[in-house]
Structure formats: C-alpha cells, structure tokens
Write a protein that holds these residues in place. Structure first.
Motif, PDB file in Angstrom:
ATOM      1  N   ASN A 191       0.829  -1.209   0.000  1.00  0.00           N
ATOM      2  CA  ASN A 191       0.000   0.000   0.000  1.00  0.00           C
ATOM      3  C   ASN A 191       0.861   1.255   0.000  1.00  0.00           C
ATOM      4  O   ASN A 191       0.546   2.243  -0.680  1.00  0.00           O
ATOM      5  N   ILE A 192       1.943   1.238   0.761  1.00  0.00           N
ATOM      6  CA  ILE A 192       2.805   2.416   0.879  1.00  0.00           C
ATOM      7  C   ILE A 192       3.449   2.747  -0.456  1.00  0.00           C
ATOM      8  O   ILE A 192       3.503   3.918  -0.866  1.00  0.00           O
ATOM      9  N   VAL A 193       3.934   1.748  -1.168  1.00  0.00           N
ATOM     10  CA  VAL A 193       4.518   2.010  -2.490  1.00  0.00           C
ATOM     11  C   VAL A 193       3.467   2.630  -3.407  1.00  0.00           C
ATOM     12  O   VAL A 193       3.754   3.589  -4.147  1.00  0.00           O
ATOM     13  N   ARG A 194       2.249   2.125  -3.357  1.00  0.00           N
ATOM     14  CA  ARG A 194       1.195   2.694  -4.198  1.00  0.00           C
ATOM     15  C   ARG A 194       0.846   4.117  -3.763  1.00  0.00           C
ATOM     16  O   ARG A 194       0.574   4.985  -4.614  1.00  0.00           O
ATOM     17  N   GLU A 195       0.842   4.374  -2.446  1.00  0.00           N
ATOM     18  CA  GLU A 195       0.583   5.738  -1.975  1.00  0.00           C
ATOM     19  C   GLU A 195       1.613   6.713  -2.532  1.00  0.00           C
ATOM     20  O   GLU A 195       1.270   7.822  -2.974  1.00  0.00           O
ATOM     21  N   VAL A 196       2.868   6.297  -2.504  1.00  0.00           N
ATOM     22  CA  VAL A 196       3.935   7.165  -3.008  1.00  0.00           C
ATOM     23  C   VAL A 196       3.814   7.335  -4.517  1.00  0.00           C
ATOM     24  O   VAL A 196       3.957   8.448  -5.050  1.00  0.00           O
ATOM     25  N   ALA A 197       3.532   6.251  -5.219  1.00  0.00           N
ATOM     26  CA  ALA A 197       3.389   6.329  -6.674  1.00  0.00           C
ATOM     27  C   ALA A 197       2.237   7.260  -7.062  1.00  0.00           C
ATOM     28  O   ALA A 197       2.349   8.031  -8.033  1.00  0.00           O
ATOM     29  N   ASP A 198       1.142   7.207  -6.313  1.00  0.00           N
ATOM     30  CA  ASP A 198       0.006   8.083  -6.610  1.00  0.00           C
ATOM     31  C   ASP A 198       0.325   9.542  -6.296  1.00  0.00           C
ATOM     32  O   ASP A 198      -0.188  10.455  -6.947  1.00  0.00           O
ATOM     33  N   THR A 199       1.168   9.760  -5.284  1.00  0.00           N
ATOM     34  CA  THR A 199       1.532  11.130  -4.905  1.00  0.00           C
ATOM     35  C   THR A 199       2.507  11.744  -5.893  1.00  0.00           C
ATOM     36  O   THR A 199       2.473  12.961  -6.147  1.00  0.00           O
ATOM     37  N   PHE A 200       3.368  10.897  -6.469  1.00  0.00           N
ATOM     38  CA  PHE A 200       4.367  11.370  -7.434  1.00  0.00           C
ATOM     39  C   PHE A 200       4.187  10.622  -8.758  1.00  0.00           C
ATOM     40  O   PHE A 200       5.005   9.770  -9.118  1.00  0.00           O
ATOM     41  N   PRO A 201       3.112  10.906  -9.477  1.00  0.00           N
ATOM     42  CA  PRO A 201       2.820  10.133 -10.692  1.00  0.00           C
ATOM     43  C   PRO A 201       3.932  10.259 -11.726  1.00  0.00           C
ATOM     44  O   PRO A 201       4.499  11.331 -11.931  1.00  0.00           O
ATOM     45  N   GLY A 202       4.245   9.125 -12.328  1.00  0.00           N
ATOM     46  CA  GLY A 202       5.249   9.107 -13.393  1.00  0.00           C
ATOM     47  C   GLY A 202       6.670   8.935 -12.918  1.00  0.00           C
ATOM     48  O   GLY A 202       7.571   8.740 -13.730  1.00  0.00           O
ATOM     49  N   GLN A 203       6.897   8.993 -11.588  1.00  0.00           N
ATOM     50  CA  GLN A 203       8.253   8.828 -11.071  1.00  0.00           C
ATOM     51  C   GLN A 203       8.478   7.375 -10.648  1.00  0.00           C
ATOM     52  O   GLN A 203       7.650   6.807  -9.929  1.00  0.00           O
ATOM     53  N   PRO A 204       9.569   6.763 -11.082  1.00  0.00           N
ATOM     54  CA  PRO A 204       9.823   5.371 -10.700  1.00  0.00           C
ATOM     55  C   PRO A 204      10.129   5.256  -9.214  1.00  0.00           C
ATOM     56  O   PRO A 204      10.668   6.173  -8.592  1.00  0.00           O
ATOM     57  N   ILE A 205       9.780   4.110  -8.633  1.00  0.00           N
ATOM     58  CA  ILE A 205      10.092   3.813  -7.235  1.00  0.00           C
ATOM     59  C   ILE A 205      11.348   2.964  -7.216  1.00  0.00           C
ATOM     60  O   ILE A 205      11.333   1.801  -7.612  1.00  0.00           O
ATOM     61  N   SER A 206      12.449   3.556  -6.775  1.00  0.00           N
ATOM     62  CA  SER A 206      13.733   2.860  -6.785  1.00  0.00           C
ATOM     63  C   SER A 206      13.847   1.840  -5.670  1.00  0.00           C
ATOM     64  O   SER A 206      14.372   0.742  -5.873  1.00  0.00           O
ATOM     65  N   ALA A 207      13.353   2.192  -4.460  1.00  0.00           N
ATOM     66  CA  ALA A 207      13.550   1.287  -3.319  1.00  0.00           C
ATOM     67  C   ALA A 207      12.560   1.606  -2.221  1.00  0.00           C
ATOM     68  O   ALA A 207      12.072   2.738  -2.091  1.00  0.00           O
ATOM     69  N   ILE A 208      12.275   0.588  -1.402  1.00  0.00           N
ATOM     70  CA  ILE A 208      11.606   0.775  -0.124  1.00  0.00           C
ATOM     71  C   ILE A 208      12.485   0.147   0.944  1.00  0.00           C
ATOM     72  O   ILE A 208      12.987  -0.972   0.775  1.00  0.00           O
ATOM     73  N   VAL A 209      12.699   0.901   2.032  1.00  0.00           N
ATOM     74  CA  VAL A 209      13.606   0.496   3.103  1.00  0.00           C
ATOM     75  C   VAL A 209      12.835   0.513   4.419  1.00  0.00           C
ATOM     76  O   VAL A 209      12.194   1.512   4.754  1.00  0.00           O
ATOM     77  N   GLY A 210      12.909  -0.578   5.176  1.00  0.00           N
ATOM     78  CA  GLY A 210      12.300  -0.592   6.500  1.00  0.00           C
ATOM     79  C   GLY A 210      11.805  -1.965   6.895  1.00  0.00           C
ATOM     80  O   GLY A 210      11.976  -2.945   6.173  1.00  0.00           O
ATOM     81  N   GLY A 211      11.176  -2.041   8.060  1.00  0.00           N
ATOM     82  CA  GLY A 211      10.552  -3.272   8.507  1.00  0.00           C
ATOM     83  C   GLY A 211       9.157  -3.395   7.930  1.00  0.00           C
ATOM     84  O   GLY A 211       8.494  -2.386   7.656  1.00  0.00           O
ATOM     85  N   PHE A 212       8.696  -4.638   7.749  1.00  0.00           N
ATOM     86  CA  PHE A 212       7.391  -4.875   7.128  1.00  0.00           C
ATOM     87  C   PHE A 212       6.374  -5.483   8.088  1.00  0.00           C
ATOM     88  O   PHE A 212       5.282  -5.850   7.675  1.00  0.00           O
ATOM     89  N   HIS A 213       6.715  -5.650   9.352  1.00  0.00           N
ATOM     90  CA  HIS A 213       5.815  -6.156  10.392  1.00  0.00           C
ATOM     91  C   HIS A 213       5.179  -7.484   9.977  1.00  0.00           C
ATOM     92  O   HIS A 213       3.957  -7.661  10.025  1.00  0.00           O
ATOM     93  N   LEU A 214       6.019  -8.429   9.593  1.00  0.00           N
ATOM     94  CA  LEU A 214       5.558  -9.741   9.136  1.00  0.00           C
ATOM     95  C   LEU A 214       6.028 -10.877  10.046  1.00  0.00           C
ATOM     96  O   LEU A 214       5.821 -12.049   9.721  1.00  0.00           O
ATOM     97  N   TYR A 215       6.651 -10.541  11.178  1.00  0.00           N
ATOM     98  CA  TYR A 215       7.349 -11.561  11.964  1.00  0.00           C
ATOM     99  C   TYR A 215       6.422 -12.639  12.516  1.00  0.00           C
ATOM    100  O   TYR A 215       6.871 -13.752  12.793  1.00  0.00           O
ATOM    101  N   ASP A 216       5.122 -12.332  12.658  1.00  0.00           N
ATOM    102  CA  ASP A 216       4.198 -13.360  13.146  1.00  0.00           C
ATOM    103  C   ASP A 216       3.070 -13.620  12.150  1.00  0.00           C
ATOM    104  O   ASP A 216       1.996 -14.091  12.520  1.00  0.00           O
ATOM    105  N   THR A 217       3.330 -13.345  10.877  1.00  0.00           N
ATOM    106  CA  THR A 217       2.328 -13.515   9.827  1.00  0.00           C
ATOM    107  C   THR A 217       2.452 -14.902   9.201  1.00  0.00           C
ATOM    108  O   THR A 217       3.572 -15.343   8.897  1.00  0.00           O
ATOM    109  N   PRO A 218       1.353 -15.618   8.998  1.00  0.00           N
ATOM    110  CA  PRO A 218       1.428 -16.944   8.374  1.00  0.00           C
ATOM    111  C   PRO A 218       2.115 -16.905   7.007  1.00  0.00           C
ATOM    112  O   PRO A 218       1.982 -15.928   6.261  1.00  0.00           O
ATOM    113  N   ALA A 219       2.833 -17.971   6.694  1.00  0.00           N
ATOM    114  CA  ALA A 219       3.641 -18.022   5.476  1.00  0.00           C
ATOM    115  C   ALA A 219       2.814 -17.761   4.221  1.00  0.00           C
ATOM    116  O   ALA A 219       3.268 -17.066   3.294  1.00  0.00           O
TER     117      ALA A 219
END
Length: 270
Positions: A191-219
């Motif tokens: 969702n965050i990548v899409r939020e950024v893409a919508d805010t800056f239309p036409g600009q490529p997304i080079s990277a996302i850096v951070g934690g994804f809060h998946l440590y207890d999420t089913p595989a």
C-alpha cells in the motif's frame, strides 16, 4: 544519497543490536535521522561508526512506538538544535490487545511533554527540505489492519483499532527514482509504495527500506504479500527489524535479488 543503519535487530561485529530501528541519511549536504531505536544504542553505534549526531539537520519519527522513539532523549542531548518531525496525532496512545490484557506499546511516558520545544507536528504532505517529503497514509480502511493485528489506540476512554494515522513515510527524490523509508509499514508496504506512486505520478520507485511487520504472519499471507509488493514495480526491497527471518526468506524466494536484509552498520547508496 548515503544511508547508514545505526541500529536494527541484527548487527555487524563491534556494533550493538536491539529490537528497534534507527537510520542515518546523508542527502544533498544534509544529515537526517529517522527514528532513534528503543534506547541509546543507536548513539553508541554512531560513535563507533564515526557519525556525529550533533550535525543532524532534523529528525523524523516514523510512528509512535517505543522501539522507534525511546532514544529521542539521547538524540536531543547530543544535538541541541535539530527539530524532530512527528505526524500530527502522535501521542502516548498505542496498545496491543493480548490474552493477558492491554499492553502499552507507545513512546516513553512523558517524552513528548519533556521535549515539546524540539518537536514539530506535521499534517498532509510535508517537505522539510527540497527533494524530501513526509507522507501520511492515504489508503482507506487501515483500521481493519489494526483490528486484525490486535493493535489499538486509547483515545480518551475509547479503545480504537489503530488506523496508523501516526505513521508516516520519508521519501527522497534521487536521479534513479524515489526511495521510500517506512520503519514498520503497519499500513502495508505494498500500500505504501502505491501511496507514493500516486503522490508522485510518473516517477519510478527505486527502493523501499524498513521493517514490514511480518514476523508473526502466516507463510501463505507473506507469500501473497510478496507477490503484491512485486507487482508495484519497486526495484529494491531492503528490509529487516520487524519483518522476521522466516518472512525474509519467503520475500527472497518470491522477489529474488530485489531483496536485501537490513542490519546495524549496513551502508547503502542510492
């Protein structure tokens, strides 16, 4: 742009790890600090790495959880002038609902009052520096994610599912595209990548850096998420902290060489 991880759950030899995250960014002649981890370890690691926190121009708090903001007092002691940008609505309000009852997950009690003169609350899209933007969540219905994760905010006498309105992304413009930092991505990294893409239309997304809060999420859910993230077209996925080793393995299986793990002392260039 040069990025140094000051603290993460994992650490290179000679550095300290903790459940927390702090990232030092050098961008167009400015030093920026994203989060301060859970203690003063980020500052001790900065000393070991030869990084002078007194030169930081401003700090950013990604969201109002203890493992990202409890070192703020140490930062303010090291740096007498830099402001710290928080999303409007950040407060001592975050809890997890557990079988044993409510567990406080927020910032150190009294921190926001003690350091009020140094704190700046922001709303909407906010640019503290040309090429740098702080973005709130723009995806509707995020309270459902909070409800599913048993994450709440106490507002007055009410317990409200966390909608992560206290979370923000830190976005940098670089010659090769936008670089997104979001320390826990409670709103969903896809969702965050899409939020950024919508805010800056036409600009490529080079990277996302951070934690994804998946440590207890089913595989199975992690695998589905990995495919959704891949479909955003983001070029690099650099993750650690609350992602968890099992989820990291699945992300690597799905996204291959696009994935790189975080660790204390890691240096990235964009």
């Amino acid at each position: 742009m040069r990025v140094t991880i000051l603290v993460d759950n994992l650490a290179a030899r000679g550095l300290e790890a903790e459940w927390g995250l702090s990232i030092y960014v050098e961008y167009q002649g400015h030093a920026i600090l994203l989060d301060t981890g859970a203690s003063d370890r980020f500052a001790r690691n900065a000393d070991t790495l030869g990084i002078d926190l007194s030169t930081v121009s401003f700090g950013v708090l990604s969201h109002a959880h203890w493992d990202h903001g409890n070192g703020m007092g140490t930062f303010f002691a090291r740096n007498p002038t830099a402001p710290f940008y928080l999303r409007q609505g950040c407060g001592e309000t975050c809890y997890d609902k557990t079988p044993e009852g409510w567990r406080y997950e927020g910032l150190q009690r009294g921190l926001l009052t003690t350091f009020a003169p140094r704190i700046r609350y922001v709303t909407g899209d906010f640019s503290p520096l040309p090429g740098v933007t702080l973005l709130p969540h723009k995806t509707p219905g995020l309270a459902q994610r909070g409800l599913a994760a048993n994450m709440y905010r106490k507002v007055g006498d009410q317990w409200l599912p966390d909608d992560f309105s206290h979370e923000q992304s830190l976005v940098f413009s670089t010659p090769k595209g936008l670089v997104i930092f979001n320390s826990c991505c409670h709103g969903g990294a896809d969702n965050i990548v899409r939020e950024v893409a919508d805010t800056f239309p036409g600009q490529p997304i080079s990277a996302i850096v951070g934690g994804f809060h998946l440590y207890d999420t089913p595989a199975q859910e992690v695998r589905a998420f990995a495919h959704r993230l891949g479909e955003t077209g983001v070029t690099q996925v650099i993750t650690g902290h609350c992602t968890g080793p099992e989820a990291l393995d699945i992300l690597t299986q799905v996204l291959g060489s696009r994935v790189q793990p975080l660790s204390t002392g890691l240096v990235l260039t964009f």
